[in-house]
Design a protein around this motif. Structure first.
Motif, PDB file in Angstrom:
ATOM      1  N   ARG A   1       0.830  -1.210   0.000  1.00 24.74           N
ATOM      2  CA  ARG A   1       0.000   0.000   0.000  1.00 24.74           C
ATOM      3  C   ARG A   1       0.862   1.256   0.000  1.00 24.74           C
ATOM      4  NH1 ARG A   1      -4.808  -0.128   4.144  1.00 24.74           N
ATOM      5  NH2 ARG A   1      -5.356   1.642   2.844  1.00 24.74           N
ATOM      6  N   ALA A   2       2.021   1.198   0.660  1.00 23.36           N
ATOM      7  CA  ALA A   2       2.905   2.364   0.687  1.00 23.36           C
ATOM      8  C   ALA A   2       3.585   2.585  -0.661  1.00 23.36           C
ATOM      9  CB  ALA A   2       3.965   2.182   1.778  1.00 23.36           C
ATOM     10  N   ALA A   3       3.983   1.502  -1.326  1.00 15.73           N
ATOM     11  CA  ALA A   3       4.671   1.623  -2.613  1.00 15.73           C
ATOM     12  C   ALA A   3       3.719   2.002  -3.735  1.00 15.73           C
ATOM     13  CB  ALA A   3       5.382   0.315  -2.950  1.00 15.73           C
ATOM     14  N   LEU A   4       2.439   1.648  -3.589  1.00 10.54           N
ATOM     15  CA  LEU A   4       1.442   1.907  -4.629  1.00 10.54           C
ATOM     16  C   LEU A   4       0.211   2.547  -3.982  1.00 10.54           C
ATOM     17  CD1 LEU A   4       1.951  -1.582  -6.200  1.00 10.54           C
ATOM     18  CD2 LEU A   4       2.301   0.531  -7.490  1.00 10.54           C
ATOM     19  N   PRO A   5       0.351   3.770  -3.472  1.00 13.37           N
ATOM     20  CA  PRO A   5      -0.736   4.362  -2.679  1.00 13.37           C
ATOM     21  C   PRO A   5      -2.010   4.638  -3.462  1.00 13.37           C
ATOM     22  CG  PRO A   5       0.997   5.970  -3.125  1.00 13.37           C
ATOM     23  CD  PRO A   5       1.532   4.645  -3.562  1.00 13.37           C
TER      24      PRO A   5
ATOM     25  N   THR B   1      11.015 -11.532 -11.339  1.00 13.60           N
ATOM     26  CA  THR B   1      11.920 -10.607 -10.659  1.00 13.60           C
ATOM     27  C   THR B   1      12.183  -9.344 -11.465  1.00 13.60           C
ATOM     28  OG1 THR B   1      13.848 -11.731 -11.619  1.00 13.60           O
ATOM     29  CG2 THR B   1      13.089 -12.498  -9.455  1.00 13.60           C
ATOM     30  N   ASP B   2      11.865  -9.348 -12.741  1.00 13.87           N
ATOM     31  CA  ASP B   2      12.228  -8.265 -13.655  1.00 13.87           C
ATOM     32  C   ASP B   2      11.068  -7.280 -13.813  1.00 13.87           C
ATOM     33  OD1 ASP B   2      13.235  -6.633 -15.608  1.00 13.87           O
ATOM     34  OD2 ASP B   2      13.538  -8.218 -17.094  1.00 13.87           O
ATOM     35  N   VAL B   3      11.245  -6.062 -13.319  1.00 10.24           N
ATOM     36  CA  VAL B   3      10.197  -5.050 -13.433  1.00 10.24           C
ATOM     37  C   VAL B   3       9.949  -4.680 -14.887  1.00 10.24           C
ATOM     38  CG1 VAL B   3       9.571  -2.676 -12.831  1.00 10.24           C
ATOM     39  CG2 VAL B   3      10.653  -4.147 -11.122  1.00 10.24           C
ATOM     40  N   GLU B   4      10.954  -4.816 -15.724  1.00  9.73           N
ATOM     41  CA  GLU B   4      10.843  -4.379 -17.115  1.00  9.73           C
ATOM     42  C   GLU B   4       9.725  -5.100 -17.870  1.00  9.73           C
ATOM     43  OE1 GLU B   4      11.540  -4.480 -21.432  1.00  9.73           O
ATOM     44  OE2 GLU B   4      11.892  -6.179 -20.071  1.00  9.73           O
TER      45      GLU B   4
ATOM     46  N   GLY C   1      -2.091  -7.975 -12.722  1.00  6.67           N
ATOM     47  CA  GLY C   1      -1.896  -9.277 -12.107  1.00  6.67           C
ATOM     48  C   GLY C   1      -0.835  -9.233 -11.030  1.00  6.67           C
ATOM     49  N   GLY C   2      -0.266 -10.384 -10.764  1.00 10.17           N
ATOM     50  CA  GLY C   2       0.755 -10.483  -9.720  1.00 10.17           C
ATOM     51  C   GLY C   2       1.974 -11.204 -10.226  1.00 10.17           C
ATOM     52  N   GLY C   3       2.338 -12.288  -9.534  1.00 10.90           N
ATOM     53  CA  GLY C   3       3.512 -13.049  -9.949  1.00 10.90           C
ATOM     54  C   GLY C   3       4.815 -12.534  -9.394  1.00 10.90           C
ATOM     55  N   HIS C   4       4.771 -11.578  -8.477  1.00 15.40           N
ATOM     56  CA  HIS C   4       6.001 -10.996  -7.942  1.00 15.40           C
ATOM     57  C   HIS C   4       6.750 -12.024  -7.100  1.00 15.40           C
ATOM     58  CE1 HIS C   4       3.518  -7.004  -7.996  1.00 15.40           C
ATOM     59  NE2 HIS C   4       3.773  -7.449  -9.206  1.00 15.40           N
ATOM     60  N   ALA C   5       8.056 -12.094  -7.318  1.00 16.30           N
ATOM     61  CA  ALA C   5       8.892 -12.998  -6.543  1.00 16.30           C
ATOM     62  C   ALA C   5       8.940 -12.547  -5.090  1.00 16.30           C
ATOM     63  CB  ALA C   5      10.300 -13.037  -7.136  1.00 16.30           C
ATOM     64  N   VAL C   6       9.458 -13.406  -4.219  1.00 17.60           N
ATOM     65  CA  VAL C   6       9.487 -13.104  -2.787  1.00 17.60           C
ATOM     66  C   VAL C   6      10.225 -11.801  -2.518  1.00 17.60           C
ATOM     67  CG1 VAL C   6      10.331 -13.887  -0.551  1.00 17.60           C
ATOM     68  CG2 VAL C   6       9.267 -15.513  -2.115  1.00 17.60           C
ATOM     69  N   ASN C   7      11.388 -11.626  -3.141  1.00 20.12           N
ATOM     70  CA  ASN C   7      12.192 -10.421  -2.910  1.00 20.12           C
ATOM     71  C   ASN C   7      12.087  -9.456  -4.090  1.00 20.12           C
ATOM     72  OD1 ASN C   7      13.258 -11.227  -0.335  1.00 20.12           O
ATOM     73  ND2 ASN C   7      14.495 -12.733  -1.430  1.00 20.12           N
ATOM     74  N   PHE C   8      10.863  -9.251  -4.541  1.00 21.94           N
ATOM     75  CA  PHE C   8      10.587  -8.373  -5.677  1.00 21.94           C
ATOM     76  C   PHE C   8      10.936  -6.924  -5.342  1.00 21.94           C
ATOM     77  CE2 PHE C   8       7.328  -6.103  -8.353  1.00 21.94           C
ATOM     78  CZ  PHE C   8       7.821  -6.519  -9.586  1.00 21.94           C
ATOM     79  N   ASP C   9      11.416  -6.187  -6.360  1.00 21.99           N
ATOM     80  CA  ASP C   9      11.743  -4.768  -6.186  1.00 21.99           C
ATOM     81  C   ASP C   9      10.451  -3.959  -6.189  1.00 21.99           C
ATOM     82  OD1 ASP C   9      12.742  -2.204  -6.170  1.00 21.99           O
ATOM     83  OD2 ASP C   9      13.630  -2.306  -8.177  1.00 21.99           O
ATOM     84  N   LEU C  10       9.804  -3.913  -5.055  1.00 21.49           N
ATOM     85  CA  LEU C  10       8.484  -3.302  -4.970  1.00 21.49           C
ATOM     86  C   LEU C  10       8.538  -1.800  -5.191  1.00 21.49           C
ATOM     87  CD1 LEU C  10       5.490  -3.464  -4.433  1.00 21.49           C
ATOM     88  CD2 LEU C  10       5.973  -3.643  -1.989  1.00 21.49           C
ATOM     89  N   ARG C  11       9.504  -1.139  -4.586  1.00 24.22           N
ATOM     90  CA  ARG C  11       9.609   0.313  -4.778  1.00 24.22           C
ATOM     91  C   ARG C  11       9.884   0.656  -6.236  1.00 24.22           C
ATOM     92  NH1 ARG C  11      12.948   2.889   0.370  1.00 24.22           N
ATOM     93  NH2 ARG C  11      11.433   2.292   1.995  1.00 24.22           N
TER      94      ARG C  11
ATOM     95  N   PHE D   1       9.159  -1.145  -8.814  1.00 21.00           N
ATOM     96  CA  PHE D   1       7.938  -1.456  -9.563  1.00 21.00           C
ATOM     97  C   PHE D   1       6.940  -0.309  -9.453  1.00 21.00           C
ATOM     98  CE2 PHE D   1       3.579  -3.112  -9.432  1.00 21.00           C
ATOM     99  CZ  PHE D   1       3.493  -3.782 -10.644  1.00 21.00           C
ATOM    100  N   GLY D   2       6.695   0.163  -8.240  1.00 22.92           N
ATOM    101  CA  GLY D   2       5.720   1.225  -8.040  1.00 22.92           C
ATOM    102  C   GLY D   2       6.068   2.481  -8.809  1.00 22.92           C
ATOM    103  N   CYS D   3       7.323   2.839  -8.793  1.00 26.68           N
ATOM    104  CA  CYS D   3       7.768   4.062  -9.478  1.00 26.68           C
ATOM    105  C   CYS D   3       7.769   3.895 -10.992  1.00 26.68           C
ATOM    106  CB  CYS D   3       9.157   4.440  -8.965  1.00 26.68           C
ATOM    107  SG  CYS D   3       9.830   5.933  -9.706  1.00 26.68           S
ATOM    108  N   ARG D   4       8.383   2.827 -11.466  1.00 14.55           N
ATOM    109  CA  ARG D   4       8.569   2.664 -12.909  1.00 14.55           C
ATOM    110  C   ARG D   4       7.258   2.400 -13.639  1.00 14.55           C
ATOM    111  NH1 ARG D   4      13.510  -1.524 -13.280  1.00 14.55           N
ATOM    112  NH2 ARG D   4      12.802  -1.577 -15.466  1.00 14.55           N
ATOM    113  N   VAL D   5       6.422   1.549 -13.091  1.00 17.21           N
ATOM    114  CA  VAL D   5       5.159   1.230 -13.762  1.00 17.21           C
ATOM    115  C   VAL D   5       4.237   2.448 -13.790  1.00 17.21           C
ATOM    116  CG1 VAL D   5       3.038  -0.115 -13.520  1.00 17.21           C
ATOM    117  CG2 VAL D   5       5.249  -1.251 -13.382  1.00 17.21           C
TER     118      VAL D   5
END
Length: 436
Positions: free
Chosen positions: A69-73, A226-229, A259-269, A271-275
Motif C-alpha cells: 500500500r505504501a509503494a502503490l498508494p 523478478t524483472d520489473v521491465e 496481475g501479480g507473480g512478484h517474486a518473494v524479494n521483488f523490487d516493490l519500490r 515497480f511502483g515508481c517505474r510502472v
C-alpha cells in the motif's frame, strides 16, 4: 578481560538475525539451536502441536500488506487468494484494506464466510462452471475476470443486474519464469490473445451484452517474476489497446489490472515508481486518462511469513545421506512440480558436527517425494531431530493433499499473544467424512 575479548563471548549468548529474504521479520536463531518468531519458540510449538506443522507470522503478513500500500498508494492491492487463504487470513486482509481475488467457489465461500466485503472480491479462472458464476453473482462480487468467448455468453445470460467485468488479455510477453507458471505468452490456456485479435473481439462481444459492464483489462505474466521491465512492456501493450478501444468504442476504461507473480524479494519500490511513470507516459501519448492500477500479489505477501516444521523419522547413510521427515509431497508438492528449491535448518539443538550434504525426502510412496536434494545439515543429524524450512507461507497449505491418506498439517499463527490455531490438523474422521 578486555572489551574486545568480552564481545565475542557475549555474542555466543545473543540471538541471530536470520536472512530477511527468507525468514519472517521477527525470526531469531538462539545459541542453543532453537528459533523464535515474535518471542515464540518453534521447538515449543512442535511439542505443543506436533509435526509437521505450518507456522505463520501475522506481523510479517501485515508488514507486507502495508509495504504494497505504501509503494502503490493510488493502486488497488488485491491479494491472490490461491497463495494462502483461510477465514482468518481473509479477516486479516480485510482489516488491512486489501481486495481479494479468488479462483473458485470454494475460495469465494471461504472469503464471504469470514465477512470479507464482496465488492472487493474478484473472481478469476479460465474455466468457471455456471454454478460458480451464479455463486459470484449471488454474492455480489465486485468484478469477474472473463477468460473465454463461451464465458462471456454464459455470464451475459446468467446476469440479472449490471455486473462489472474485466477482460483477461494475453499480451505475448515472456516473464522469464518456469514454463509451468508462464501465463503471459501466446499458446497457453489463459486469456484472449492481443496479437491475434481475440482480445478486440472479446471487447466487442462483452459490449453487446447489456448487463455486462466492461471496466478494464487484466493480464498476468506468470509467477516468481523478478524483472520489473516485463511489467513496463505489458503496460505499453495494454495502454495501446486501451487507446484502440477508446477509438473503436468511444469509451475510456477506468481500470488496468497487471496481475501479480512478484517474486518473494521483488523490487516493490522500483515497480511502483517505474510502472506508474510508464503508464502516465503511455496514456499522455495516446491522449487517455490514466486508469487506476490493480495489482495482485500473493507469494510476495505470504511466502516469508510462513515456516514448516518437520521431525526426522529416519536417516540412511550410503552413497548419499537420505534424511526422511514426517511430511513431504502432501504438504509441499512444489519441488516435484516446479523444481522449487528450499533452505532447511536443524531446529532445537546446537551441533558442533561438521556439515555434510544430505537429501531431505518425504514419507510418501513416490521416488520423487524429495523436498531438498542439496541440503547442508550437521553430520550428526538423527531420527527425532526437528527441521525447519522457511519461506513456505505461499502455495503450501493451498496445494496440500491427502496423498497416501496422510492428514494435512495445522496452520499455527503467531501474533502478539498466545499462538493460535487458524486451521487444526486433519483427523482420520475428516478423511472418512466424505465416504458414503
Amino acid at each position: 578481560m578486555t572489551l574486545a575479548e568480552l564481545i565475542p563471548t557475549f555474542r555466543n549468548f545473543l540471538p541471530e538475525h536470520l536472512d530477511p529474504g527468507r525468514w519472517p521479520d521477527r525470526a531469531q536463531a538462539l545459541p542453543g539451536g532453537d528459533i523464535t518468531v515474535g518471542g515464540t519458540s518453534l521447538t515449543g510449538l512442535a511439542e505443543r502441536f506436533d509435526t509437521p506443522g505450518y507456522v505463520v507470522d501475522t506481523a510479517t503478513l501485515r508488514a507486507r500488506c502495508r509495504a504494497y500500500r505504501a509503494a502503490l498508494p493510488d493502486a488497488e492491492i488485491a491479494f491472490a487468494g490461491k497463495a494462502f487463504l483461510c477465514r482468518r487470513m481473509a479477516k486479516l486482509l480485510a482489516g488491512e484494506g486489501l481486495s481479494l481475488d479468488v479462483c473458485s467457489a470454494g475460495e469465494l465461500a471461504t472469503a464471504t464466510s469470514a465477512g470479507f466485503p464482496p465488492g472487493r472480491i474478484m473472481l478469476h479462472g479460465n474455466a468457471k462452471p455456471d454454478h460458480e458464476l451464479r455463486a459470484a453473482l449471488d454474492a455480489g462480487v465486485g468484478r469477474i475476470v472473463l477468460d473465454s468467448p463461451d464465458e462471456i455468453d454464459l455470464l451475459g445470460a446468467l446476469a440479472t443486474r449490471r455486473q462489472d467485468v474485466l477482460i483477461r488479455v494475453t499480451p505475448g510477453i515472456d516473464g522469464h519464469t518456469h514454463r509451468a507458471v508462464a501465463t503471459g505468452v501466446e499458446d497457453q490456456k489463459f486469456g484472449f490473445s492481443l496479437a491475434s485479435g481475440q482480445a478486440a473481439e472479446a471487447v466487442r462481444r462483452v459490449r453487446s451484452k447489456p448487463l455486462l459492464n466492461l471496466v478494464g483489462l487484466h493480464c498476468h505474466l506468470g509467477s516468481q517474476i523478478t524483472d520489473v521491465e516485463v511489467y513496463e512492456r505489458a503496460v505499453r501493450a495494454l495502454a495501446g489497446f486501451l487507446a484502440e478501444i477508446a477509438v473503436r468504442h468511444g469509451v475510456t476504461l477506468p481500470q488496468l489490472d497487471l496481475g501479480g507473480g512478484h517474486a518473494v524479494n521483488f523490487d516493490l519500490r522500483g515497480f511502483g515508481c517505474r510502472v506508474k511513470n510508464v503508464l502516465a507516459q503511455e496514456c499522455r501519448k495516446h491522449g487517455l486518462a490514466a486508469p487506476r492500477l490493480v495489482v495482485e500479489p500473493g507469494r510476495a505477501i505470504a511466502a516469508r511469513a510462513g515456516l514448516t516444521v518437520y521431525r526426522v523419522i529416519t536417516v540412511k547413510r550410503g552413497v548419499r545421506t537420505f534424511v526422511a521427515v514426517d511430511g513431504g509431497f502432501s504438504d509441499n508438492p512444489r519441488p516435484a512440480l516446479y523444481g522449487a528449491r528450499y533452505a532447511v535448518r536443524l531446529l532445537g539443538r546446537a551441533s558442533s558436527a561438521p556439515v555434510a550434504p544430505a537429501t531431505v525426502v518425504g514419507r510418501h510412496c513416490e521416488a520423487g517425494d524429495v523436498l531438498m536434494r542439496d541440503a547442508v545439515l550437521p553430520g550428526d543429524i538423527a531420527a527425532g531431530d526437528l527441521l525447519v524450512v522457511p519461506c513456505t507461507g505461499a502455495y503450501h497449505h493451498s496445494m496440500a493433499s491427502t496423498y497416501n491418506s496422510v492428514r494435512r498439517p495445522p496452520v499455527i499463527a503467531i501474533g502478539d499473544g498466545e499462538p493460535e490455531l487458524w486451521i487444526r490438523r486433519e483427523s482420520a474422521e475428516d478423511l472418512m467424512a466424505r465416504e458414503v
